[in-house]
Design an enzyme around this catalytic site. Structure first.
Site, PDB file in Angstrom:
ATOM      1  N   ARG A  49       2.775   5.059   6.364  1.00 31.26           N
ATOM      2  CA  ARG A  49       3.256   4.352   7.563  1.00 31.26           C
ATOM      3  C   ARG A  49       3.829   2.973   7.238  1.00 31.26           C
ATOM      4  O   ARG A  49       4.420   2.323   8.090  1.00 31.26           O
ATOM      5  CB  ARG A  49       2.104   4.185   8.563  1.00 31.26           C
ATOM      6  CG  ARG A  49       1.489   5.494   9.020  1.00 31.26           C
ATOM      7  CD  ARG A  49       0.141   5.255   9.681  1.00 31.26           C
ATOM      8  NE  ARG A  49      -0.832   4.706   8.732  1.00 31.26           N
ATOM      9  CZ  ARG A  49      -2.074   4.360   9.049  1.00 31.26           C
ATOM     10  NH1 ARG A  49      -2.500   4.501  10.284  1.00 31.26           N
ATOM     11  NH2 ARG A  49      -2.890   3.870   8.134  1.00 31.26           N
ATOM     12  N   HIS A  65      -2.133  -4.042   4.998  1.00 31.26           N
ATOM     13  CA  HIS A  65      -1.887  -3.590   6.369  1.00 31.26           C
ATOM     14  C   HIS A  65      -3.200  -3.270   7.064  1.00 31.26           C
ATOM     15  O   HIS A  65      -4.149  -2.793   6.426  1.00 31.26           O
ATOM     16  CB  HIS A  65      -0.954  -2.367   6.389  1.00 31.26           C
ATOM     17  CG  HIS A  65      -1.563  -1.128   5.821  1.00 31.26           C
ATOM     18  ND1 HIS A  65      -2.057  -0.114   6.603  1.00 31.26           N
ATOM     19  CD2 HIS A  65      -1.791  -0.746   4.539  1.00 31.26           C
ATOM     20  CE1 HIS A  65      -2.543   0.842   5.824  1.00 31.26           C
ATOM     21  NE2 HIS A  65      -2.397   0.485   4.571  1.00 31.26           N
ATOM     22  N   CYS A 115      -5.987   0.176   7.042  1.00 32.05           N
ATOM     23  CA  CYS A 115      -5.793   0.688   5.680  1.00 32.05           C
ATOM     24  C   CYS A 115      -6.969   1.588   5.292  1.00 32.05           C
ATOM     25  O   CYS A 115      -8.119   1.149   5.290  1.00 32.05           O
ATOM     26  CB  CYS A 115      -5.678  -0.484   4.698  1.00 32.05           C
ATOM     27  SG  CYS A 115      -5.418   0.024   2.987  1.00 32.05           S
ATOM     28  N   CYS A 159       0.833  -1.201   0.000  1.00 35.20           N
ATOM     29  CA  CYS A 159       0.000   0.000   0.000  1.00 35.20           C
ATOM     30  C   CYS A 159       0.875   1.261   0.000  1.00 35.20           C
ATOM     31  O   CYS A 159       1.979   1.264   0.546  1.00 35.20           O
ATOM     32  CB  CYS A 159      -0.919   0.009   1.220  1.00 35.20           C
ATOM     33  SG  CYS A 159      -2.102   1.387   1.216  1.00 35.20           S
ATOM     34  N   ASP A 176       0.324   3.803   1.676  1.00 40.15           N
ATOM     35  CA  ASP A 176       0.238   4.390   3.019  1.00 40.15           C
ATOM     36  C   ASP A 176       1.625   4.765   3.545  1.00 40.15           C
ATOM     37  O   ASP A 176       2.541   3.945   3.555  1.00 40.15           O
ATOM     38  CB  ASP A 176      -0.429   3.367   3.951  1.00 40.15           C
ATOM     39  CG  ASP A 176      -0.819   3.986   5.285  1.00 40.15           C
ATOM     40  OD1 ASP A 176       0.071   4.510   5.984  1.00 40.15           O
ATOM     41  OD2 ASP A 176      -2.010   3.934   5.630  1.00 40.15           O
TER      42      ASP A 176
HETATM   43 CO    CO Z   1      -3.483   1.156   2.967  1.00 40.42          CO
END
Ligand code: CO
Length: 220
Positions: A45, A97, A100, A41, A43
């Site tokens: 993080r 994750h 998400c 992803c 993302d």
């Molecule tokens: Co995500």
């Protein structure tokens, strides 16, 4: 964020690498032979290399919203082809994750504009696993399970490609479904049993490759 700080960070990083090995970047410039393709992803993080502890040159990486392997996405299909056929990676990882945002958005009834068609792929995952998901009362647990099932379905999308079917035929090759838990920092192997999972559907997706009758769906 002070963007100029990034260039100072970069200088420090270069110095750090060179202090250990003066030829570090010179060696990197010679080429790459990664053994894994990581699809994760976007993302902020979930930093692929850092969470896996791999160095530059070790992982070929694609990140998009909710780690999707969409059949008509030229980007992911090109990445799979290049990594599997040309770089000859032996591992393809789809890493989702928990927490998400993409998966969470797909669980809501909301018009997300251009994200609608992208997130619809996750809604399709929900539809395919509706009975299991709806039987989970706790919303956070249901959301986490959808993250896992989305990883599973994206792994299946990886296995639908001719490149991957050829790799299964020709060499020791594995597709892995993982989840990163943002709350604990832990990487979790979902240990997906593809042989069992694909038992009844591989006849649909198996492509007509010479000698490919022993594909992943068939126990060896
Ligand atoms: Co995500």
């Amino acid at each position: 964020m002070d963007i100029t700080q990034i260039f100072r960070n970069n200088q420090n990083w270069v110095q750090e690498k060179l202090s250990v090995n003066p030829n570090y970047f010179n060696n990197l410039s010679k080429g790459q032979t990664p053994d894994i393709l990581y699809i994760g992803c976007s993302d902020s993080r979930v930093t692929a290399e850092e969470l896996m502890g791999v160095e530059p040159g070790e992982a070929f990486v694609l990140r998009n919203i909710a780690n999707m392997v969409s059949n008509t996405d030229l980007s992911v299909m090109s990445v799979i082809d290049y990594a599997v056929t040309h770089l000859k990676v032996n591992h393809v990882i789809v890493c989702g994750h928990y927490y998400c945002g993409g998966v969470q958005a797909a669980m809501k009834s909301a018009d997300m504009g251009i994200l609608n068609p992208w997130l619809r792929n996750i809604r399709d995952v929900y539809r395919m696993h509706k009975d299991e998901l709806n039987s989970i009362d706790n919303e956070e647990q249901r959301y986490k399970r959808l993250v896992e099932l989305n990883v599973q379905e994206q792994c299946i999308n990886v296995i639908k490609t001719a490149e991957v079917q050829r790799a299964y035929r020709d060499r020791e090759f594995t597709v892995h479904g993982w989840v990163f838990d943002v709350k604990s920092g832990k990487l979790i192997d979902l240990n997906i049993d593809f042989v069992k999972l694909l038992e009844n559907i591989m006849e649909i997706y198996r492509l007509d490759l010479d000698g490919a009758e022993n594909l992943v769906a068939k126990p060896v």
